[in-house]
Enzyme design. Structure first.
Site, short mmCIF file in Angstrom:
data_model
loop_
_atom_site.label_atom_id
_atom_site.label_comp_id
_atom_site.label_asym_id
_atom_site.label_seq_id
_atom_site.Cartn_x
_atom_site.Cartn_y
_atom_site.Cartn_z
NE ARG A 176 80.10 12.12 -8.76
CZ ARG A 176 79.15 12.14 -9.69
NH1 ARG A 176 79.32 12.81 -10.80
NH2 ARG A 176 78.01 11.52 -9.51
NE ARG A 180 71.71 7.72 -11.75
CZ ARG A 180 71.40 7.97 -13.01
NH1 ARG A 180 70.72 7.08 -13.71
NH2 ARG A 180 71.75 9.10 -13.55
NE ARG A 254 89.44 13.63 -24.90
CZ ARG A 254 88.20 13.14 -24.82
NH1 ARG A 254 87.75 12.32 -25.76
NH2 ARG A 254 87.40 13.49 -23.84
NE ARG A 285 78.86 9.80 -28.12
CZ ARG A 285 78.32 10.74 -27.38
NH1 ARG A 285 77.66 10.43 -26.28
NH2 ARG A 285 78.41 12.00 -27.73
CD GLU A 308 79.99 10.97 -31.05
OE1 GLU A 308 79.05 11.78 -31.12
OE2 GLU A 308 80.63 10.78 -29.98
CE1 TYR A 356 81.60 19.40 -23.41
CE2 TYR A 356 80.59 19.46 -21.24
CZ TYR A 356 80.51 19.20 -22.59
OH TYR A 356 79.33 18.76 -23.12
CG ASP A 358 76.83 20.13 -20.11
OD1 ASP A 358 77.15 19.52 -21.15
OD2 ASP A 358 76.73 19.58 -18.99
P1 FAD Z 1 80.61 27.18 -29.63
O1 FAD Z 1 79.26 26.59 -29.77
O2 FAD Z 1 81.77 26.33 -29.96
O3 FAD Z 1 80.65 28.51 -30.51
C1 FAD Z 1 81.84 29.19 -30.80
C2 FAD Z 1 81.74 29.71 -32.22
O4 FAD Z 1 82.84 30.59 -32.46
C3 FAD Z 1 81.81 28.63 -33.28
O5 FAD Z 1 80.66 28.65 -34.08
C4 FAD Z 1 83.07 28.98 -34.07
O6 FAD Z 1 82.95 28.72 -35.46
C5 FAD Z 1 83.21 30.46 -33.80
N1 FAD Z 1 84.57 30.94 -34.00
C6 FAD Z 1 85.70 30.45 -33.46
N2 FAD Z 1 86.76 31.13 -33.90
C7 FAD Z 1 86.30 32.09 -34.74
C8 FAD Z 1 86.93 33.11 -35.52
N3 FAD Z 1 88.25 33.27 -35.53
N4 FAD Z 1 86.14 33.93 -36.26
C9 FAD Z 1 84.80 33.77 -36.29
N5 FAD Z 1 84.17 32.82 -35.56
C10 FAD Z 1 84.90 31.99 -34.80
N6 FAD Z 1 76.21 20.50 -24.19
C11 FAD Z 1 75.09 20.10 -23.59
O7 FAD Z 1 74.50 20.85 -22.81
N7 FAD Z 1 74.56 18.85 -23.85
C12 FAD Z 1 75.16 17.99 -24.71
O8 FAD Z 1 74.67 16.88 -24.91
C13 FAD Z 1 76.36 18.39 -25.35
N8 FAD Z 1 77.00 17.56 -26.19
C14 FAD Z 1 78.17 17.98 -26.79
C15 FAD Z 1 78.81 17.10 -27.67
C16 FAD Z 1 79.99 17.50 -28.29
C17 FAD Z 1 80.68 16.57 -29.24
C18 FAD Z 1 80.53 18.78 -28.01
C19 FAD Z 1 81.81 19.20 -28.62
C20 FAD Z 1 79.89 19.63 -27.14
C21 FAD Z 1 78.70 19.24 -26.53
N9 FAD Z 1 78.02 20.09 -25.66
C22 FAD Z 1 76.87 19.68 -25.06
C23 FAD Z 1 78.56 21.43 -25.34
C24 FAD Z 1 78.01 22.54 -26.22
O9 FAD Z 1 78.37 22.32 -27.56
C25 FAD Z 1 78.61 23.86 -25.69
O10 FAD Z 1 78.08 24.13 -24.43
C26 FAD Z 1 78.33 25.06 -26.56
O11 FAD Z 1 78.78 24.82 -27.85
C27 FAD Z 1 79.05 26.25 -25.98
O12 FAD Z 1 78.77 27.39 -26.73
P2 FAD Z 1 79.91 28.45 -27.09
O13 FAD Z 1 79.21 29.58 -27.67
O14 FAD Z 1 80.77 28.65 -25.90
O15 FAD Z 1 80.87 27.70 -28.14
#
Ligand code: FAD
Ligand code: NA
Length: 385
Positions: A176, A180, A254, A285, A308, A356, A358
């Site tokens: 989608r 709006r 990506r 952006r 970016e 992905y 949030d």
């Molecule tokens: P992560 O935050 O990625 O944490 C995983 C951690 O594991 C990392 O710190 C990494 O270093 C660690 N790790 C990996 N492998 C190893 C290893 N072998 N040994 C030790 N440590 C390790 N969400 C929103 O709600 N709003 C937003 O506006 C938004 N914008 C975003 C913009 C971007 C560019 C990106 C990439 C994401 C965005 N997100 C946003 C999503 C948000 O970042 C994620 O929801 C969040 O990071 C998920 O948490 P996580 O713990 O699953 O993963």
């Protein structure tokens, strides 16, 4: 590891939420490791040493959620500002509001349009695809919003995001395209939205400040894996293909290259996020971080902007968005089967589940896993994975 009840790999929202729950609710000892030098995962931010402006180091992070449970949980560790996100897009030297709304449409077609007139106009332009099944992303987008708006706001931006001509991208990437037919220009529709008053990193410091949580930063799980006691319960939030040594193939991601710059002006673009829709401009952006926190009295002489650039990730790059081709889906299913067979390892978070998420979804999933996997493990001896 003698006193460690649970090893958590990754100090992002998924790992931090579970570490906090296990220490506070179950009084178990948690060792939380991250290979980065900081907690917070991709939500990490810091106050820039030169300007004092909070910069989200892994891209703009806007907190929003419809989930009451997650909102209540996170509010134990931070207050939120009343920031409401809005996004603009530059196309051929004009600035338009995103996602496409009645203001965008009126400005683009240079006419005052009522909601019904705008609807009829877009339907008429989308009719180009009537009766034909879209064969690629371009045709899908045209079937949704018509060619003129597609060519202005979607084609160039998408081509830059994927480094691929949209005619060569599968149609299923977009299901989608929000349009709006009102002048509402809020980016998110969720009930709760805001930014953490003291910044993102403070949330993690508060979540993890507990005598039963030990944090080791700059530690890669794979450098200590062979020294772990057999059967130690593990929450793993790193890349799932890496865990299995890429034996079933490599999952596609990506990444984004961030180019930060401090400029000698108090305001570069008058808003937080400006998309660039023209294909001739190489970045997708520009973020200007001061605008995320208008409530703070930042200095007015300098500002921090980040450009970016999007591209596909190599193994050494930070994985940001799953590409999720049909082949990726097949590879992931094979890893998921193997993950389920690892009885002492729970795979979670966006890297561990190749999805992905949030922030609110990562937290929500962790809270669910705490109830369904972690508590039964510690109270009934069930396997954690
Ligand atoms: P992560 O935050 O990625 O944490 C995983 C951690 O594991 C990392 O710190 C990494 O270093 C660690 N790790 C990996 N492998 C190893 C290893 N072998 N040994 C030790 N440590 C390790 N969400 C929103 O709600 N709003 C937003 O506006 C938004 N914008 C975003 C913009 C971007 C560019 C990106 C990439 C994401 C965005 N997100 C946003 C999503 C948000 O970042 C994620 O929801 C969040 O990071 C998920 O948490 P996580 O713990 O699953 O993963
Ligand atoms: Na498992």
């Amino acid at each position: 590891f003698a006193d460690v009840d649970l090893l958590v790999v990754g100090a992002g929202f998924y790992g931090a939420t579970l570490a906090e729950r296990v220490a506070n609710e179950l009084q178990k000892n948690v060792l939380l490791i991250d290979r980065r030098k900081h907690v917070g995962g991709n939500a990490y931010s810091e106050f820039d040493s030169e300007t004092g402006i909070e910069v989200h180091r892994y891209g703009a992070h806007l907190f929003h959620t419809p989930n009451e449970l997650v909102w209540t949980y996170l509010n134990r560790f931070t207050a939120f500002t009343d920031y409401k996100h809005r996004v603009y897009s530059t196309y051929r030297d004009q600035v338009y509001s995103m996602p496409i709304n009645l203001g965008t449409i009126s400005q683009f077609f240079n006419r005052r349009l009522s909601p019904d007139q705008a609807r009829a106009l877009i339907a008429d332009q989308a009719a180009e695809m009537a009766g034909r099944h879209p064969a690629n992303l371009e045709e899908k987008a045209i079937s949704l919003i018509g060619r003129p708006l597609y060519e202005a706001f979607i084609r160039g931006y998408t081509a830059k995001q994927w480094q691929t001509d949209p005619r060569d991208l599968p149609e299923h990437i977009i299901t989608r395209l929000p349009v709006r037919y009102t002048f509402d220009n809020r980016y998110f529709n969720d009930k709760y939205e805001g930014l953490p008053v003291d910044g993102y990193t403070a949330i993690f410091e508060r979540m993890l400040k507990h005598p039963k949580i030990r944090i080791a930063l700059g530690v890669d799980f794979f450098s200590l894996k062979s020294t772990l006691p057999a059967g130690l319960p593990i929450v793993y939030t790193g890349p799932i293909d890496r865990y299995f040594d890429y034996s079933e193939g490599e999952l596609g991601w990506r990444t984004i290259d961030f180019e930060a710059e401090t400029l000698d002006t108090g305001d570069f673009q008058g808003m937080a996020v400006m998309n660039y829709a023209d294909e001739t401009i190489p970045y997708t952006r520009i973020l200007e971080f001061r605008h995320f926190n208008p409530e703070r009295s930042y200095q007015t002489e300098k500002t921090v902007v980040v450009r970016e650039y999007s591209r596909s990730a190599k193994r050494v790059d930070e994985p940001y968005y799953p590409i999720d081709t049909r082949q990726d889906k097949e590879i992931f299913l094979r890893y998921r089967e193997r993950a389920e067979a690892e009885a002492n390892v729970h795979f979670g978070g966006r890297l561990g589940t190749y999805r992905y998420l949030d922030m609110h979804q990562a937290i929500g999933a962790a809270l669910k896993a705490f109830d369904s996997r972690i508590v039964p493990h510690f109270t009934e001896g069930r396997t954690i994975g």
